[in-house]
Design a protein around this motif. Structure first.
Motif, PDB file in Angstrom:
ATOM      1  N   MET A 141      -2.564   6.655   3.170  1.00 48.91           N
ATOM      2  CA  MET A 141      -3.897   7.181   2.840  1.00 48.91           C
ATOM      3  C   MET A 141      -3.754   8.459   2.026  1.00 48.91           C
ATOM      4  O   MET A 141      -3.109   9.419   2.462  1.00 48.91           O
ATOM      5  CB  MET A 141      -4.692   7.426   4.125  1.00 48.91           C
ATOM      6  N   VAL A 142      -4.341   8.439   0.828  1.00 50.04           N
ATOM      7  CA  VAL A 142      -4.279   9.592  -0.071  1.00 50.04           C
ATOM      8  C   VAL A 142      -5.701   9.880  -0.561  1.00 50.04           C
ATOM      9  O   VAL A 142      -6.382   8.964  -1.032  1.00 50.04           O
ATOM     10  CB  VAL A 142      -3.354   9.322  -1.271  1.00 50.04           C
ATOM     11  N   PRO A 143      -6.170  11.116  -0.474  1.00 51.76           N
ATOM     12  CA  PRO A 143      -7.531  11.435  -0.920  1.00 51.76           C
ATOM     13  C   PRO A 143      -7.683  11.280  -2.435  1.00 51.76           C
ATOM     14  O   PRO A 143      -6.744  11.521  -3.204  1.00 51.76           O
ATOM     15  CB  PRO A 143      -7.716  12.901  -0.503  1.00 51.76           C
ATOM     16  N   ALA A 144      -8.868  10.887  -2.840  1.00 49.05           N
ATOM     17  CA  ALA A 144      -9.134  10.691  -4.269  1.00 49.05           C
ATOM     18  C   ALA A 144      -9.095  12.003  -5.043  1.00 49.05           C
ATOM     19  O   ALA A 144      -8.874  11.999  -6.267  1.00 49.05           O
ATOM     20  CB  ALA A 144     -10.493  10.015  -4.449  1.00 49.05           C
ATOM     21  N   ASP A 145      -9.289  13.127  -4.370  1.00 50.44           N
ATOM     22  CA  ASP A 145      -9.282  14.414  -5.078  1.00 50.44           C
ATOM     23  C   ASP A 145      -7.896  15.054  -5.140  1.00 50.44           C
ATOM     24  O   ASP A 145      -7.758  16.229  -5.487  1.00 50.44           O
ATOM     25  CB  ASP A 145     -10.275  15.377  -4.423  1.00 50.44           C
ATOM     26  N   SER A 146      -6.850  14.285  -4.793  1.00 53.19           N
ATOM     27  CA  SER A 146      -5.489  14.810  -4.887  1.00 53.19           C
ATOM     28  C   SER A 146      -5.101  15.023  -6.347  1.00 53.19           C
ATOM     29  O   SER A 146      -5.580  14.316  -7.240  1.00 53.19           O
ATOM     30  CB  SER A 146      -4.494  13.852  -4.225  1.00 53.19           C
ATOM     31  N   ASP A 147      -4.219  15.983  -6.582  1.00 53.02           N
ATOM     32  CA  ASP A 147      -3.769  16.264  -7.946  1.00 53.02           C
ATOM     33  C   ASP A 147      -3.025  15.084  -8.547  1.00 53.02           C
ATOM     34  O   ASP A 147      -3.169  14.784  -9.739  1.00 53.02           O
ATOM     35  CB  ASP A 147      -2.866  17.508  -7.961  1.00 53.02           C
ATOM     36  N   ASN A 148      -2.194  14.417  -7.735  1.00 55.40           N
ATOM     37  CA  ASN A 148      -1.410  13.284  -8.231  1.00 55.40           C
ATOM     38  C   ASN A 148      -1.226  12.296  -7.087  1.00 55.40           C
ATOM     39  O   ASN A 148      -0.364  12.486  -6.224  1.00 55.40           O
ATOM     40  CB  ASN A 148      -0.057  13.761  -8.762  1.00 55.40           C
ATOM     41  N   ILE A 149      -2.047  11.253  -7.084  1.00 57.01           N
ATOM     42  CA  ILE A 149      -2.026  10.281  -5.984  1.00 57.01           C
ATOM     43  C   ILE A 149      -0.678   9.567  -5.920  1.00 57.01           C
ATOM     44  O   ILE A 149      -0.102   9.375  -4.839  1.00 57.01           O
ATOM     45  CB  ILE A 149      -3.169   9.274  -6.139  1.00 57.01           C
ATOM     46  N   HIS A 150      -0.173   9.174  -7.090  1.00 61.63           N
ATOM     47  CA  HIS A 150       1.114   8.464  -7.110  1.00 61.63           C
ATOM     48  C   HIS A 150       2.227   9.339  -6.541  1.00 61.63           C
ATOM     49  O   HIS A 150       3.083   8.872  -5.785  1.00 61.63           O
ATOM     50  CB  HIS A 150       1.449   8.041  -8.543  1.00 61.63           C
TER      51      HIS A 150
END
Length: 333
Positions: A247-256
């Protein structure tokens, strides 16, 4: 389940019972001269037995009872009567408990089924009575075997949560919020890191009265496999999950990149975790529009993914469908 009540690691000291001595009794009855030996065997010492209990969730009951002693076997009696066995001591543990030798750290066994029983420490055998030692040349043996002594050992009990889906993500990735939305679990939710201090389990209802178990694992940070944050303590709970939902938030700097960091922490902790099916959920997607979502999709890792928002109930049904599809596929293998 509050943090103070969740105990997933405990070290205990166990001692089995010693076997009862055999009897050296000689038969003495009126009108029967030289009746011969009739001493019975001593009783077996009590075992220390580990038993699985699906209604137990933590090792809390062992936190303040770390010395467990079984009963001793009783002596044999006359007329070849066998002494009573010592009382066995049962240790009830949750499913998914791994038992290790307290001195060497060697894994002895794991309890995975309800009412499954494994002997941790065997009781001493009872001694044989003098009735066993009579012969043509020794018709009145006046000796018997003593019982075997008790056995002592320390053991480590580690609980590894059994769940179909384990939630993997950095602190504040929305894991607890998702669990509270899709199940009846009520984990603590707050806007600060490491809100979740213990694993939380929830039963997720699916179509046609089907369901699966989801586990919210406390947040992992970079360096968790080296003991940073809370990750090292709870990474072992991921080992028993069938599917890992990153689970990674959409507002992360770099999801990958965040996915890679999480992936690497699992790899460093236990390479076998990479054999599990991995899914990706981009959380808090109600904060982005379609154009930004398309840009994010262009740079996602090569795993099945879905955009969700627990608060807005967006993508929750699609997430359940994706999870159930993977669970069915893994069950067929």
């Amino acid at each position: 389940m509050s943090g103070t009540n969740f105990v997933d690691y405990v070290k205990i000291f166990c001692r089995s019972g010693k076997g009862g001595p055999g009897s050296r009794h000689l038969r003495r009855e009126k009108f029967i001269a030289k009746g011969g030996p009739d001493g019975g065997d001593g009783g077996r010492g009590g075992h220390i037995i580990i038993r699985g209990n699906r209604n137990t969730w933590t090792l809390l009951h062992l936190k303040f009872q770390r010395h467990i002693f079984a009963g001793h076997g009783e002596s044999g009696g006359r007329q070849t009567s066998t002494g009573a066995n010592g009382e066995d001591k049962y240790i009830e543990v949750p499913l998914g408990t791994v038992v290790k030798d307290g001195e060497t750290g060697e894994t002895l066994f794991e309890i995975t089924e309800h009412n499954e029983e494994r002997i941790l420490v065997k009781g001493g055998r009872g001694g044989q009575g003098n009735n066993h030692f009579k012969s043509a040349t020794n018709q009145t043996p006046r000796y018997a075997q003593p019982g075997e002594p008790e056995t002592e050992m320390s053991a480590i009990l580690e609980l590894k949560v059994l769940a179909d889906v384990g939630l993997v993500g950095f602190p504040n990735a929305g894991k607890s919020t998702l669990l509270s939305v899709v199940s009846a679990a009520k984990p603590e939710i707050a806007n600060y890191p490491f809100t979740t201090l213990v694993p939380n389990l929830g039963i997720v209802e699916y179509r046609n009265h089907r369901s699966f178990v989801m586990a919210d694992i406390p947040g992992i940070i970079e360096g968790a496999h080296e003991g940073k944050g809370l990750g090292l303590r709870f990474l072992r709970h991921i080992e028993r999950n069938s599917i890992l939902l990153f689970m990674v938030p959409a507002d992360s700097d770099n999801i990958h990149q965040e996915y890679k960091v999480l992936f690497n922490e699992l790899k460093q902790y236990n390479p076998e975790l990479l054999d599990k099916q991995r899914l990706l959920a981009i959380t808090k997607s109600d904060m982005i529009d379609d154009e930004l979502q398309a840009e994010i999709e262009a740079d996602l890792p090569d795993v099945p993914y879905v955009f969700i928002s627990s608060v807005a109930q967006k993508g929750i049904t699609e997430l359940k469908d994706m999870i159930w599809k993977e669970l069915e596929a893994s069950n067929k293998e």
